[in-house]
Design a protein around this motif. Structure first.
Motif, PDB file in Angstrom:
ATOM      1  N   ARG A  10       0.837  -1.209   0.000  1.00  0.00           N
ATOM      2  CA  ARG A  10       0.000   0.000   0.000  1.00  0.00           C
ATOM      3  C   ARG A  10       0.870   1.257   0.000  1.00  0.00           C
ATOM      4  O   ARG A  10       0.618   2.195  -0.758  1.00  0.00           O
ATOM      5  N   ARG A  11       1.894   1.230   0.834  1.00  0.00           N
ATOM      6  CA  ARG A  11       2.764   2.402   0.922  1.00  0.00           C
ATOM      7  C   ARG A  11       3.544   2.610  -0.393  1.00  0.00           C
ATOM      8  O   ARG A  11       3.741   3.737  -0.839  1.00  0.00           O
ATOM      9  N   ALA A  12       3.991   1.519  -0.976  1.00  0.00           N
ATOM     10  CA  ALA A  12       4.702   1.625  -2.251  1.00  0.00           C
ATOM     11  C   ALA A  12       3.792   2.216  -3.316  1.00  0.00           C
ATOM     12  O   ALA A  12       4.207   3.049  -4.125  1.00  0.00           O
ATOM     13  N   PHE A  13       2.526   1.811  -3.313  1.00  0.00           N
ATOM     14  CA  PHE A  13       1.566   2.318  -4.287  1.00  0.00           C
ATOM     15  C   PHE A  13       1.322   3.812  -4.083  1.00  0.00           C
ATOM     16  O   PHE A  13       1.336   4.597  -5.034  1.00  0.00           O
ATOM     17  N   VAL A  14       1.160   4.207  -2.836  1.00  0.00           N
ATOM     18  CA  VAL A  14       0.839   5.603  -2.530  1.00  0.00           C
ATOM     19  C   VAL A  14       2.020   6.533  -2.814  1.00  0.00           C
ATOM     20  O   VAL A  14       1.859   7.632  -3.350  1.00  0.00           O
ATOM     21  N   HIS A  15       3.211   6.050  -2.496  1.00  0.00           N
ATOM     22  CA  HIS A  15       4.387   6.927  -2.580  1.00  0.00           C
ATOM     23  C   HIS A  15       5.193   6.743  -3.854  1.00  0.00           C
ATOM     24  O   HIS A  15       6.243   7.386  -4.020  1.00  0.00           O
ATOM     25  N   ASP A  16       4.721   5.896  -4.746  1.00  0.00           N
ATOM     26  CA  ASP A  16       5.459   5.683  -5.996  1.00  0.00           C
ATOM     27  C   ASP A  16       5.593   6.994  -6.759  1.00  0.00           C
ATOM     28  O   ASP A  16       4.619   7.736  -6.911  1.00  0.00           O
ATOM     29  N   PHE A  17       6.810   7.264  -7.235  1.00  0.00           N
ATOM     30  CA  PHE A  17       7.044   8.474  -8.023  1.00  0.00           C
ATOM     31  C   PHE A  17       6.267   8.418  -9.335  1.00  0.00           C
ATOM     32  O   PHE A  17       5.810   9.440  -9.857  1.00  0.00           O
ATOM     33  N   ASN A  18       6.149   7.233  -9.901  1.00  0.00           N
ATOM     34  CA  ASN A  18       5.385   7.061 -11.135  1.00  0.00           C
ATOM     35  C   ASN A  18       3.890   7.138 -10.845  1.00  0.00           C
ATOM     36  O   ASN A  18       3.435   6.877  -9.724  1.00  0.00           O
ATOM     37  N   SER A  19       3.147   7.490 -11.867  1.00  0.00           N
ATOM     38  CA  SER A  19       1.685   7.491 -11.772  1.00  0.00           C
ATOM     39  C   SER A  19       1.192   6.063 -11.979  1.00  0.00           C
ATOM     40  O   SER A  19       1.539   5.420 -12.974  1.00  0.00           O
ATOM     41  N   VAL A  20       0.392   5.582 -11.039  1.00  0.00           N
ATOM     42  CA  VAL A  20      -0.095   4.206 -11.110  1.00  0.00           C
ATOM     43  C   VAL A  20      -1.618   4.227 -11.003  1.00  0.00           C
ATOM     44  O   VAL A  20      -2.192   4.899 -10.132  1.00  0.00           O
ATOM     45  N   VAL A  21      -2.289   3.494 -11.903  1.00  0.00           N
ATOM     46  CA  VAL A  21      -3.738   3.382 -11.872  1.00  0.00           C
ATOM     47  C   VAL A  21      -4.108   1.923 -12.126  1.00  0.00           C
ATOM     48  O   VAL A  21      -3.486   1.245 -12.948  1.00  0.00           O
ATOM     49  N   ILE A  22      -5.106   1.424 -11.378  1.00  0.00           N
ATOM     50  CA  ILE A  22      -5.574   0.044 -11.528  1.00  0.00           C
ATOM     51  C   ILE A  22      -7.034   0.087 -11.953  1.00  0.00           C
ATOM     52  O   ILE A  22      -7.853   0.825 -11.373  1.00  0.00           O
ATOM     53  N   THR A  23      -7.337  -0.655 -12.999  1.00  0.00           N
ATOM     54  CA  THR A  23      -8.717  -0.747 -13.495  1.00  0.00           C
ATOM     55  C   THR A  23      -9.186  -2.189 -13.361  1.00  0.00           C
ATOM     56  O   THR A  23      -8.402  -3.115 -13.142  1.00  0.00           O
ATOM     57  N   ASP A  24     -10.506  -2.377 -13.501  1.00  0.00           N
ATOM     58  CA  ASP A  24     -11.019  -3.743 -13.551  1.00  0.00           C
ATOM     59  C   ASP A  24     -10.673  -4.359 -14.907  1.00  0.00           C
ATOM     60  O   ASP A  24     -10.118  -3.687 -15.783  1.00  0.00           O
ATOM     61  N   GLY A  25     -10.988  -5.606 -15.077  1.00  0.00           N
ATOM     62  CA  GLY A  25     -10.666  -6.301 -16.316  1.00  0.00           C
ATOM     63  C   GLY A  25     -11.824  -6.366 -17.288  1.00  0.00           C
ATOM     64  O   GLY A  25     -11.746  -7.106 -18.291  1.00  0.00           O
ATOM     65  N   ASP A  26     -12.855  -5.594 -17.050  1.00  0.00           N
ATOM     66  CA  ASP A  26     -14.064  -5.642 -17.880  1.00  0.00           C
ATOM     67  C   ASP A  26     -13.871  -4.785 -19.136  1.00  0.00           C
ATOM     68  O   ASP A  26     -13.792  -3.556 -19.059  1.00  0.00           O
ATOM     69  N   LEU A  27     -13.825  -5.438 -20.289  1.00  0.00           N
ATOM     70  CA  LEU A  27     -13.653  -4.710 -21.545  1.00  0.00           C
ATOM     71  C   LEU A  27     -14.957  -4.463 -22.272  1.00  0.00           C
ATOM     72  O   LEU A  27     -14.971  -3.895 -23.359  1.00  0.00           O
ATOM     73  N   SER A  28     -16.078  -4.875 -21.683  1.00  0.00           N
ATOM     74  CA  SER A  28     -17.376  -4.675 -22.325  1.00  0.00           C
ATOM     75  C   SER A  28     -17.862  -3.252 -22.090  1.00  0.00           C
ATOM     76  O   SER A  28     -17.440  -2.580 -21.144  1.00  0.00           O
ATOM     77  N   GLY A  29     -18.730  -2.781 -22.933  1.00  0.00           N
ATOM     78  CA  GLY A  29     -19.313  -1.463 -22.766  1.00  0.00           C
ATOM     79  C   GLY A  29     -18.259  -0.383 -22.736  1.00  0.00           C
ATOM     80  O   GLY A  29     -17.431  -0.279 -23.636  1.00  0.00           O
ATOM     81  N   ASP A  30     -18.321   0.435 -21.674  1.00  0.00           N
ATOM     82  CA  ASP A  30     -17.341   1.520 -21.573  1.00  0.00           C
ATOM     83  C   ASP A  30     -16.188   1.157 -20.643  1.00  0.00           C
ATOM     84  O   ASP A  30     -15.481   2.014 -20.159  1.00  0.00           O
ATOM     85  N   GLY A  31     -15.976  -0.140 -20.388  1.00  0.00           N
ATOM     86  CA  GLY A  31     -14.878  -0.566 -19.524  1.00  0.00           C
ATOM     87  C   GLY A  31     -13.551  -0.558 -20.282  1.00  0.00           C
ATOM     88  O   GLY A  31     -13.515  -0.334 -21.503  1.00  0.00           O
ATOM     89  N   PRO A  32     -12.476  -0.792 -19.601  1.00  0.00           N
ATOM     90  CA  PRO A  32     -12.399  -1.036 -18.156  1.00  0.00           C
ATOM     91  C   PRO A  32     -12.567   0.246 -17.347  1.00  0.00           C
ATOM     92  O   PRO A  32     -12.386   1.345 -17.855  1.00  0.00           O
ATOM     93  N   HIS A  33     -12.824   0.058 -16.031  1.00  0.00           N
ATOM     94  CA  HIS A  33     -13.131   1.199 -15.166  1.00  0.00           C
ATOM     95  C   HIS A  33     -12.068   1.351 -14.091  1.00  0.00           C
ATOM     96  O   HIS A  33     -11.532   0.359 -13.588  1.00  0.00           O
ATOM     97  N   VAL A  34     -11.796   2.589 -13.734  1.00  0.00           N
ATOM     98  CA  VAL A  34     -10.797   2.877 -12.718  1.00  0.00           C
ATOM     99  C   VAL A  34     -11.280   2.390 -11.359  1.00  0.00           C
ATOM    100  O   VAL A  34     -12.400   2.696 -10.931  1.00  0.00           O
ATOM    101  N   LEU A  35     -10.400   1.623 -10.690  1.00  0.00           N
ATOM    102  CA  LEU A  35     -10.679   1.175  -9.341  1.00  0.00           C
ATOM    103  C   LEU A  35      -9.935   2.000  -8.304  1.00  0.00           C
ATOM    104  O   LEU A  35     -10.498   2.364  -7.272  1.00  0.00           O
ATOM    105  N   VAL A  36      -8.677   2.288  -8.598  1.00  0.00           N
ATOM    106  CA  VAL A  36      -7.865   3.028  -7.655  1.00  0.00           C
ATOM    107  C   VAL A  36      -6.695   3.664  -8.410  1.00  0.00           C
ATOM    108  O   VAL A  36      -6.240   3.139  -9.426  1.00  0.00           O
ATOM    109  N   CYS A  37      -6.215   4.795  -7.917  1.00  0.00           N
ATOM    110  CA  CYS A  37      -5.037   5.458  -8.504  1.00  0.00           C
ATOM    111  C   CYS A  37      -4.258   6.125  -7.386  1.00  0.00           C
ATOM    112  O   CYS A  37      -4.814   6.466  -6.343  1.00  0.00           O
ATOM    113  N   ASN A  38      -2.988   6.309  -7.620  1.00  0.00           N
ATOM    114  CA  ASN A  38      -2.153   6.890  -6.565  1.00  0.00           C
ATOM    115  C   ASN A  38      -2.088   8.410  -6.704  1.00  0.00           C
ATOM    116  O   ASN A  38      -2.505   8.997  -7.725  1.00  0.00           O
TER     117      ASN A  38
END
Length: 412
Positions: A10-38
């Motif tokens: 969690r700390r590595a994700f929050v403090h990472d110098f790079n921009s990190v974003v995690i989405t779900d794996g749903d490619l249908s419709g308007d997916g994938p969708h953002v779940l969390v970002c740092n």
């Protein structure tokens, strides 16, 4: 995974110098969708987290987004493959930014993609710096005056097209070499001057003479600037040069005109005086011959000044032919001629004066006949003012006149 490991992630994700974003794996419709970002991703896009959660990141695209890259991205996601690319996205405030990112699929226990994790880096400043550097290089390349960039070891790392034109050497022959390895092109001592600039961290300006690859000499006005790193160390040198051959030649021509008597081609009295002062300052032995054309007033009175001018020209030509290459022949005034003989004692000066007197007497002057000259000789002693030496030669000259003319006398 232990609670400690989870907290570390969690700390590595929050403090990472790079921009990190995690989405779900749903490619249908308007997916994938953002779940969390740092926080770094929020800083890069200008959005708040709640504005991104559940949204598709197509919201960041705009007019300059490369649709080819986006199409490739979609194909990689649909094939569950790793993606890497670069394009322009847009912040919340509409400001475009260049981003390079990769996306990796994260598989669940059933082998299906559950998430996509994207690591992104904004490259706007880097790309701008690259463009500015490329623009600078193009500007340097197009400059008509030569530009050389050298490293702190005075080795050439860049040479503009103007450098090729001025030196005759291709860029490939210049880059990677030091000036002292190209003596045919650069002035002797150039490398020492450059090294001193690095040592003292001080640039300089000078006029020197370079040699074109074809052997032609080129007068060059050189300016060297020292480039300092943020820590104060020398990063390199920038050398700009300008071909001033024509200007130097004009200056030489003007100096020659100012120091040359227009009638006889001998030096003017002012230039002769400078030569005398230099000879006296050198501290070496030298002698002076002071000659005066005999009965020259009668030549002018009986034959006219034009004939008199021709006589002076022919006498001057005889003087020039008789003296040595290091000697200085001067029209001292009217029909007087002075010859400075550096490094010459009295005996040798007397012998040269006698040869000169005989040569003039042996030459018939058109419309006049024989013309003779009387010559006084004096030899300078260490510390004696040059004017005193000339005065002794003048005294000897008038002694020759009183003694019957067409003769040489010495004032020792």
């Amino acid at each position: 995974m232990t609670s400690v490991q989870t907290e570390a992630l969690r700390r590595a994700f929050v403090h990472d110098f790079n921009s990190v974003v995690i989405t779900d794996g749903d490619l249908s419709g308007d997916g994938p969708h953002v779940l969390v970002c740092n926080p770094a991703f929020l800083d890069m896009t200008g959005y708040q987290e709640e504005e991104l959660i559940g949204r598709n990141l197509r919201m960041l695209q705009g007019p300059d987004t490369d649709l080819g890259v986006i199409s490739h991205l979609r194909a990689c996601l649909e094939a569950n493959q790793y993606f890497e690319g670069e394009t322009v996205n847009y912040r919340k405030d509409g400001v475009p930014y260049l981003v390079r990112w990769n996306i990796s699929p994260v598989f669940g226990d059933d082998g299906e993609v559950e998430y996509f994790i994207s690591v992104q880096q904004e490259r706007t400043r880097e790309a701008r710096a690259i463009r500015e550097r490329e623009l600078l290089l193009r500007a340097l390349e197009s400059a008509s005056d030569p530009v050389l960039v050298l490293d702190a070891d005075t080795r050439i790392v860049f040479a503009s097209h103007g450098s090729e034109l001025l030196t005759g050497y291709d860029t490939s022959e210049l880059v990677g070499r030091r000036p002292n390895e190209l003596h045919a092109a650069f002035a002797p001592g150039a490398d020492a001057s450059l090294r001193e600039a690095v040592r003292s961290r001080t640039g300089y300006r000078s006029t020197s003479r370079w040699r074109h690859k074809n052997g032609r000499l080129v007068d060059v006005d050189v300016t060297v600037a020292v480039v300092l790193e943020p820590d104060g160390s020398v990063g390199g040198l920038v050398c700009t040069a300008k071909d001033v051959t024509a200007a130097v030649q004009r200056e030489h021509n003007l100096q020659a005109i100012a120091s040359t008597d227009s009638l006889t081609g001998l030096l003017t009295r002012r230039a002769g005086q400078e030569a005398l002062d230099a000879a006296q300052a050198a501290g070496r032995e030298y002698s002076v011959l002071l000659g005066d054309v005999d009965h020259f007033k009668l030549v002018n009175d009986n034959h006219g000044h034009q004939v008199g001018d021709v006589v002076l020209q022919r006498v001057a030509a005889t003087v020039q032919a008789a003296v040595r290459s290091d000697d200085v022949a001067v029209r001292w005034g009217g029909e007087e001629v002075l010859v400075l003989l550096p490094g010459t004692g009295n005996a040798a000066a007397l012998a040269l004066a006698e040869r000169l007197r005989a040569a003039i007497a042996a030459r018939t002057q058109p419309g006049v006949g024989q013309v003779t000259i009387s010559i006084g000789v004096a030899t300078g002693s260490p510390g004696e003012p040059a004017d005193d030496v000339v005065a002794r030669a003048d005294t000897a000259l008038y002694a020759a006149k009183r003694g019957g003319r067409d003769r040489v006398m010495t004032g020792a």
